[in-house]
Design a protein around this motif. Structure first.
Motif, PDB file in Angstrom:
ATOM      1  N   THR A   1       0.832  -1.210   0.000  1.00 43.84           N
ATOM      2  CA  THR A   1       0.000   0.000   0.000  1.00 43.84           C
ATOM      3  C   THR A   1       0.859   1.249   0.000  1.00 43.84           C
TER       4      THR A   1
ATOM      5  N   GLY B   1      -7.868  -0.701   1.740  1.00 42.95           N
ATOM      6  CA  GLY B   1      -8.731   0.267   2.425  1.00 42.95           C
ATOM      7  C   GLY B   1      -8.511   0.223   3.932  1.00 42.95           C
TER       8      GLY B   1
ATOM      9  N   ARG C   1      -7.162   3.238   6.241  1.00 38.60           N
ATOM     10  CA  ARG C   1      -8.031   3.685   7.336  1.00 38.60           C
ATOM     11  C   ARG C   1      -7.308   3.604   8.678  1.00 38.60           C
TER      12      ARG C   1
ATOM     13  N   ARG D   1      -9.486   8.585   5.147  1.00 46.00           N
ATOM     14  CA  ARG D   1     -10.692   7.742   5.103  1.00 46.00           C
ATOM     15  C   ARG D   1     -11.366   7.835   3.736  1.00 46.00           C
TER      16      ARG D   1
ATOM     17  N   ALA E   1      -9.337   5.778   1.399  1.00 47.40           N
ATOM     18  CA  ALA E   1      -9.573   4.355   1.687  1.00 47.40           C
ATOM     19  C   ALA E   1     -10.880   3.902   1.045  1.00 47.40           C
ATOM     20  N   ASP E   2     -11.906   4.728   1.149  1.00 45.40           N
ATOM     21  CA  ASP E   2     -13.200   4.375   0.545  1.00 45.40           C
ATOM     22  C   ASP E   2     -13.064   4.191  -0.955  1.00 45.40           C
TER      23      ASP E   2
ATOM     24  N   TYR F   1     -10.374   3.254  -2.596  1.00 44.79           N
ATOM     25  CA  TYR F   1      -9.694   1.982  -2.899  1.00 44.79           C
ATOM     26  C   TYR F   1     -10.613   0.793  -2.637  1.00 44.79           C
ATOM     27  N   ASP F   2     -11.480   0.875  -1.620  1.00 43.43           N
ATOM     28  CA  ASP F   2     -12.467  -0.193  -1.418  1.00 43.43           C
ATOM     29  C   ASP F   2     -13.375  -0.309  -2.640  1.00 43.43           C
TER      30      ASP F   2
END
Ligand SMILES: [Fe+2]
Ligand SMILES: [Fe+2]
Length: 247
Positions: free
Chosen positions: A139, A197, A201, A228, A231-232, A234-235
């Motif tokens: 990451t 993610g 996070r 955050r 991260a969202d 990448y999710d």
């Protein structure tokens, strides 16, 4: 080639070199960060071929031979290509990196043995500065990937996270997530993985007040919120990739 120097927060300097030929017309920056203290730390060495210009920039701030620590996010030319050049000019300097990076690359590639940092281990730089190393495997890329958090200023030296194009300001309070999403769409530079993610996070939990981007402006503000939101995204990418696989 000009290297611009800015103090992005108390005692942390951003050295930024713009290369217009990468991803034209926007171009691309390569940034190193000098963390002052009784035992100064340089985060990112710059490319080996950029060593003369980065050395001259560091010289405007401290005598380079005073450097004690050389650290970076992962083993790649822009992150650590000049590490042995720095070791040669700074006799007290040592490369510091996580266990994976030392085992896989650095025990062999550094001219002096590196300091192995466990996940969560700190280095006291003196003068009130202390950095904590955190493993972030794969990451945004590299098995050996990690970040440093300077605790007195709340500065996350986040390497390639939030990579963006262009030669923006040294420090911004504006949006850094949108430009990072655009750069990911263009370069596909991240190793998309199911943990990504969650890993990003986890960094938000540090509540950083400054994010020091390797490729882009530094960010001042709610670093946790920016992490955050990234991260969202990448999710979203990971689940989109899963859906394509399942179709
Ligand atoms: Fe990288
Ligand atoms: Fe990089």
């Amino acid at each position: 080639m000009e290297t611009k120097i800015s103090e992005i927060t108390d005692g942390i300097f951003r050295l930024s070199t713009f290369v217009p030929g990468i991803a034209p017309p926007a171009g691309f920056t390569f940034n190193q960060f000098l963390v002052l203290g009784h035992r100064p730390l340089l985060f990112h060495t710059g490319l080996r071929k950029m060593f003369p210009v980065i050395h001259s920039a560091v010289s405007r701030l401290i005598p380079p031979e005073r450097l004690r620590w050389i650290a970076f996010g992962h083993f790649e030319a822009d992150e650590c290509g000049a590490m042995n050049e720095w070791l040669a000019v700074a006799p007290q300097a040592q490369v510091a990196h996580g266990r994976t990076g030392c085992t896989v690359s650095l025990n062999d590639m550094t001219d002096r043995a590196p300091r192995v940092l466990g996940d969560g281990e700190t280095i006291d730089l003196g003068g009130g500065k202390r950095v904590r190393y955190l493993d972030t495997p794969h990451t945004p890329h590299g098995w050996d990937a990690g970040v440093l958090h300077e605790e007195s200023t709340g500065t996350l030296l986040c390497g390639d996270l939030f990579t963006q194009l262009g030669d923006g300001p040294a420090l911004t309070e504006g949006d850094i997530v949108g430009p990072a999403i655009a750069a990911e769409d263009l370069f596909s530079y991240s190793s998309l993985n199911p943990s990504m993610g969650t890993t990003i996070r986890g960094l938000a939990g540090l509540l950083p007040r400054t994010l020091a981007l390797m490729h882009g402006p530094s960010f001042s503000g709610d670093g946790g919120a920016a992490l955050r939101t990234l991260a969202d995204d990448y999710d979203r990418r990971t689940s989109a990739a899963d859906k394509i696989k399942a179709a």
